[in-house]
Design a protein around this motif. Structure first.
Motif, PDB file in Angstrom:
ATOM      1  N   ASN A   3     -51.488  -3.728 -21.550  1.00 25.92           N
ATOM      2  CA  ASN A   3     -50.997  -3.761 -20.177  1.00 25.92           C
ATOM      3  C   ASN A   3     -49.887  -4.803 -20.075  1.00 25.92           C
ATOM      4  OD1 ASN A   3     -50.680  -3.616 -17.425  1.00 25.92           O
ATOM      5  ND2 ASN A   3     -52.587  -4.685 -16.941  1.00 25.92           N
ATOM      6  N   VAL A   4     -48.667  -4.431 -20.529  1.00 21.84           N
ATOM      7  CA  VAL A   4     -47.528  -5.336 -20.518  1.00 21.84           C
ATOM      8  C   VAL A   4     -46.481  -4.795 -19.559  1.00 21.84           C
ATOM      9  CG1 VAL A   4     -45.739  -6.473 -21.887  1.00 21.84           C
ATOM     10  CG2 VAL A   4     -47.941  -5.921 -22.937  1.00 21.84           C
ATOM     11  N   SER A   5     -46.024  -5.643 -18.644  1.00 26.59           N
ATOM     12  CA  SER A   5     -44.916  -5.272 -17.761  1.00 26.59           C
ATOM     13  C   SER A   5     -43.747  -6.215 -18.037  1.00 26.59           C
ATOM     14  CB  SER A   5     -45.330  -5.343 -16.295  1.00 26.59           C
ATOM     15  OG  SER A   5     -45.727  -6.661 -15.947  1.00 26.59           O
ATOM     16  N   ARG A   6     -42.535  -5.727 -17.783  1.00 20.17           N
ATOM     17  CA  ARG A   6     -41.343  -6.532 -18.044  1.00 20.17           C
ATOM     18  C   ARG A   6     -40.465  -6.598 -16.815  1.00 20.17           C
ATOM     19  NH1 ARG A   6     -42.791  -4.499 -23.034  1.00 20.17           N
ATOM     20  NH2 ARG A   6     -42.821  -6.113 -24.665  1.00 20.17           N
ATOM     21  N   GLY A  36     -43.224 -19.507 -11.789  1.00 18.83           N
ATOM     22  CA  GLY A  36     -44.250 -20.100 -10.933  1.00 18.83           C
ATOM     23  C   GLY A  36     -44.583 -19.240  -9.738  1.00 18.83           C
ATOM     24  N   VAL A  37     -43.576 -18.550  -9.187  1.00 18.31           N
ATOM     25  CA  VAL A  37     -43.826 -17.674  -8.044  1.00 18.31           C
ATOM     26  C   VAL A  37     -44.607 -16.439  -8.476  1.00 18.31           C
ATOM     27  CG1 VAL A  37     -42.776 -16.416  -6.130  1.00 18.31           C
ATOM     28  CG2 VAL A  37     -41.719 -18.528  -6.945  1.00 18.31           C
ATOM     29  N   TRP A  38     -44.247 -15.866  -9.632  1.00 18.17           N
ATOM     30  CA  TRP A  38     -45.016 -14.729 -10.139  1.00 18.17           C
ATOM     31  C   TRP A  38     -46.481 -15.098 -10.347  1.00 18.17           C
ATOM     32  CZ3 TRP A  38     -43.907  -9.857  -9.964  1.00 18.17           C
ATOM     33  CH2 TRP A  38     -42.588  -9.404 -10.030  1.00 18.17           C
ATOM     34  N   VAL A  39     -46.733 -16.266 -10.915  1.00 26.76           N
ATOM     35  CA  VAL A  39     -48.108 -16.703 -11.167  1.00 26.76           C
ATOM     36  C   VAL A  39     -48.866 -16.840  -9.861  1.00 26.76           C
ATOM     37  CG1 VAL A  39     -49.513 -18.605 -12.048  1.00 26.76           C
ATOM     38  CG2 VAL A  39     -47.536 -17.809 -13.345  1.00 26.76           C
ATOM     39  N   ALA A  40     -48.229 -17.449  -8.860  1.00 25.93           N
ATOM     40  CA  ALA A  40     -48.881 -17.577  -7.561  1.00 25.93           C
ATOM     41  C   ALA A  40     -49.172 -16.210  -6.961  1.00 25.93           C
ATOM     42  CB  ALA A  40     -48.000 -18.400  -6.624  1.00 25.93           C
ATOM     43  N   GLN A  41     -48.208 -15.297  -7.035  1.00 20.93           N
ATOM     44  CA  GLN A  41     -48.390 -13.981  -6.438  1.00 20.93           C
ATOM     45  C   GLN A  41     -49.556 -13.233  -7.078  1.00 20.93           C
ATOM     46  OE1 GLN A  41     -44.882 -11.543  -6.435  1.00 20.93           O
ATOM     47  NE2 GLN A  41     -45.818  -9.921  -5.237  1.00 20.93           N
ATOM     48  N   VAL A 195     -58.803 -17.335 -17.065  1.00 18.55           N
ATOM     49  CA  VAL A 195     -57.424 -16.853 -17.012  1.00 18.55           C
ATOM     50  C   VAL A 195     -57.430 -15.378 -16.616  1.00 18.55           C
ATOM     51  CG1 VAL A 195     -55.295 -16.460 -18.292  1.00 18.55           C
ATOM     52  CG2 VAL A 195     -56.641 -18.537 -18.720  1.00 18.55           C
ATOM     53  N   HIS A 196     -56.791 -15.089 -15.502  1.00 17.16           N
ATOM     54  CA  HIS A 196     -56.735 -13.720 -14.973  1.00 17.16           C
ATOM     55  C   HIS A 196     -55.509 -12.974 -15.460  1.00 17.16           C
ATOM     56  CE1 HIS A 196     -56.330 -10.412 -12.158  1.00 17.16           C
ATOM     57  NE2 HIS A 196     -55.223 -10.933 -11.688  1.00 17.16           N
ATOM     58  N   ALA A 197     -54.353 -13.620 -15.483  1.00 15.37           N
ATOM     59  CA  ALA A 197     -53.106 -12.974 -15.877  1.00 15.37           C
ATOM     60  C   ALA A 197     -52.195 -14.004 -16.530  1.00 15.37           C
ATOM     61  CB  ALA A 197     -52.405 -12.343 -14.666  1.00 15.37           C
ATOM     62  N   VAL A 198     -51.327 -13.529 -17.422  1.00 19.48           N
ATOM     63  CA  VAL A 198     -50.398 -14.406 -18.144  1.00 19.48           C
ATOM     64  C   VAL A 198     -48.981 -13.877 -17.944  1.00 19.48           C
ATOM     65  CG1 VAL A 198     -49.682 -15.278 -20.406  1.00 19.48           C
ATOM     66  CG2 VAL A 198     -52.123 -15.032 -19.870  1.00 19.48           C
ATOM     67  N   THR A 199     -48.057 -14.788 -17.669  1.00 19.98           N
ATOM     68  CA  THR A 199     -46.636 -14.463 -17.598  1.00 19.98           C
ATOM     69  C   THR A 199     -45.895 -15.321 -18.611  1.00 19.98           C
ATOM     70  OG1 THR A 199     -46.805 -13.923 -15.243  1.00 19.98           O
ATOM     71  CG2 THR A 199     -44.604 -14.338 -16.111  1.00 19.98           C
ATOM     72  N   LEU A 200     -45.041 -14.695 -19.410  1.00 22.55           N
ATOM     73  CA  LEU A 200     -44.270 -15.399 -20.436  1.00 22.55           C
ATOM     74  C   LEU A 200     -42.779 -15.210 -20.197  1.00 22.55           C
ATOM     75  CD1 LEU A 200     -46.184 -14.344 -23.691  1.00 22.55           C
ATOM     76  CD2 LEU A 200     -46.540 -16.385 -22.306  1.00 22.55           C
ATOM     77  N   CYS A 201     -42.032 -16.265 -20.484  1.00 25.02           N
ATOM     78  CA  CYS A 201     -40.573 -16.190 -20.384  1.00 25.02           C
ATOM     79  C   CYS A 201     -39.963 -17.050 -21.484  1.00 25.02           C
ATOM     80  CB  CYS A 201     -40.099 -16.678 -19.015  1.00 25.02           C
ATOM     81  SG  CYS A 201     -38.302 -16.651 -18.806  1.00 25.02           S
ATOM     82  N   PRO A 292     -53.710  -8.585 -17.260  1.00 31.62           N
ATOM     83  CA  PRO A 292     -52.285  -8.336 -17.035  1.00 31.62           C
ATOM     84  C   PRO A 292     -51.413  -9.333 -17.792  1.00 31.62           C
ATOM     85  CG  PRO A 292     -53.514  -8.337 -14.961  1.00 31.62           C
ATOM     86  CD  PRO A 292     -54.437  -8.859 -16.004  1.00 31.62           C
ATOM     87  N   LEU A 293     -50.378  -8.809 -18.442  1.00 35.60           N
ATOM     88  CA  LEU A 293     -49.432  -9.630 -19.188  1.00 35.60           C
ATOM     89  C   LEU A 293     -48.032  -9.227 -18.763  1.00 35.60           C
ATOM     90  CD1 LEU A 293     -48.672 -11.617 -21.459  1.00 35.60           C
ATOM     91  CD2 LEU A 293     -48.929  -9.730 -23.083  1.00 35.60           C
ATOM     92  N   ARG A 294     -47.260 -10.216 -18.321  1.00 35.92           N
ATOM     93  CA  ARG A 294     -45.905  -9.967 -17.824  1.00 35.92           C
ATOM     94  C   ARG A 294     -44.913 -10.756 -18.681  1.00 35.92           C
ATOM     95  NH1 ARG A 294     -46.734 -12.040 -13.318  1.00 35.92           N
ATOM     96  NH2 ARG A 294     -47.270 -10.166 -12.130  1.00 35.92           N
ATOM     97  N   VAL A 295     -43.783 -10.140 -18.977  1.00 34.35           N
ATOM     98  CA  VAL A 295     -42.699 -10.797 -19.705  1.00 34.35           C
ATOM     99  C   VAL A 295     -41.475 -10.846 -18.801  1.00 34.35           C
ATOM    100  CG1 VAL A 295     -41.122 -10.653 -21.662  1.00 34.35           C
ATOM    101  CG2 VAL A 295     -43.539 -10.074 -21.970  1.00 34.35           C
ATOM    102  N   LEU A 296     -40.924 -12.034 -18.604  1.00 33.97           N
ATOM    103  CA  LEU A 296     -39.682 -12.197 -17.867  1.00 33.97           C
ATOM    104  C   LEU A 296     -38.548 -12.379 -18.869  1.00 33.97           C
ATOM    105  CD1 LEU A 296     -40.607 -14.644 -14.953  1.00 33.97           C
ATOM    106  CD2 LEU A 296     -40.929 -12.178 -15.106  1.00 33.97           C
ATOM    107  N   ASP A 297     -37.560 -11.490 -18.804  1.00 30.26           N
ATOM    108  CA  ASP A 297     -36.382 -11.577 -19.661  1.00 30.26           C
ATOM    109  C   ASP A 297     -35.198 -11.863 -18.742  1.00 30.26           C
ATOM    110  OD1 ASP A 297     -34.481 -11.400 -21.601  1.00 30.26           O
ATOM    111  OD2 ASP A 297     -34.751  -9.263 -22.017  1.00 30.26           O
ATOM    112  N   LEU A 298     -34.938 -13.148 -18.526  1.00 30.92           N
ATOM    113  CA  LEU A 298     -34.001 -13.571 -17.481  1.00 30.92           C
ATOM    114  C   LEU A 298     -32.709 -14.136 -18.063  1.00 30.92           C
ATOM    115  CD1 LEU A 298     -36.555 -15.470 -15.192  1.00 30.92           C
ATOM    116  CD2 LEU A 298     -35.765 -13.096 -14.974  1.00 30.92           C
TER     117      LEU A 298
END
Length: 307
Positions: A3-6, A36-41, A195-201, A292-298
């Motif tokens: 379950n990876v979103s980008r 930080g905002v994604w994590v809060a949301q 840990v419920h969800a992880v976001t990486l950047c 849930p795992l999210r990747v930010l490619d900014l």
């Protein structure tokens, strides 16, 4: 399938938020703020409020309000920072949705922190923090207050986790992949968090960190830190956003938890990637965690305020 979103652009920060503050002692690192905002949301529920510890410029607090928080109250110890946030991000229409106050969360009691808000923060309450997290030697640590995370990168984590535990609130915490991530999860679990969800950047190492790599490299050699070296460019690390649910001590099971070893393994998989989309994460995950795992490619910021 994993379950990876980008996310390939800034979704929470506005164009104004991406303009560096005129005051150099106001922290400016857009990727950190966005994550930080994604994590809060990830932790928001209807009608919730947010207590943002080390709230910086106020851009994250304002973005959290736009993302759905009913109230956001930031607390920061920097006079310049609080002045900037008050002028540019605090609510001015009388609704009080975004407020800021000066205070040192590492020295204040939880009750003292709550008392800095102009009105009681409604429940449910989410505690968030994007604290300084760069592991530095003691000599380097005193020279960069805005990024200094002590020898393990987690100097501020016990106070943050302690306030969340005292409030029995869900907790959003941002660290670095070099900030002893295994230990971070152990601290969270000991306090009753899962840990419920992880976001990486991915983010290139800053100039000061590159010039003071002793502690980071020592942690990497000890197997307690992960760096990303995708090619001939500047070494990078991963900003790691941990959205954590309060469950109480001893309630998480092996089937529904991301362990400290699991997070470290996840980061090592990410570090095998060739691109900033961290494509290696599309394969199997360590220890079976399916959250849930999210990747930010900014886009990289041309200016970064670290002081």
């Amino acid at each position: 399938m994993p379950n990876v979103s980008r996310v390939l652009s800034y979704a929470h920060l506005t164009g104004t938020d991406l303009v560096p503050p005129s005051c150099p002692q106001v922290f400016f690192e857009p990727a950190d703020t966005e994550i930080g905002v994604w994590v809060a949301q990830d932790l928001f529920t209807e009608g919730c409020s947010v207590l943002d510890l080390g709230s910086g410029s106020g851009a994250a607090a304002a973005a959290m309000a736009r993302a759905g928080a009913a109230r956001v109250h930031g607390v920061d110890s920097g006079a310049e920072t609080v002045a900037w946030a008050s002028e540019h991000y605090a609510s001015r229409n009388g609704d009080g949705r975004v407020t800021v106050a000066r205070g040192d969360f590492a020295r204040m009691t939880t009750g003292e922190l709550l008392a800095t808000a102009p009105a009681p923060l409604p429940r449910p309450l989410v505690v968030t923090s994007n604290p300084p997290y760069v592991p530095l030697t003691p000599q380097a640590d005193v020279r960069r207050r805005s990024i200094s995370g002590g020898p393990d990168g987690l100097k501020w984590a016990p106070a943050i986790i302690g306030h969340g535990r005292a409030l029995r609130s869900d907790l959003g915490l941002t660290i670095g992949s070099y900030s002893t991530p295994r230990k971070a999860v152990q601290l969270l679990e000991a306090a009753g968090y899962r840990v419920h969800a992880v976001t990486l950047c991915p983010l290139p190492l800053g100039e000061f960190t590159l010039a003071n790599m002793e502690q980071v490299l020592a942690l990497e050699e000890a197997g307690e830190a992960v760096l990303w070296r995708p090619g001939d460019g500047v070494p990078a690390y991963f900003i790691v956003g941990l959205a954590c649910r309060w469950t109480g001590p001893g309630t998480a099971t092996a089937h529904d938890r991301l362990s400290g070893d699991g997070l470290l393994g996840l980061l090592r998989i990410a570090a095998r990637s060739r691109t900033s989309r961290l494509e290696a994460l599309d394969g199997p995950r360590p220890d079976g965690w399916r959250g849930p795992l999210r990747v930010l490619d900014l886009p990289a910021a041309a200016v970064r305020h670290h002081w």
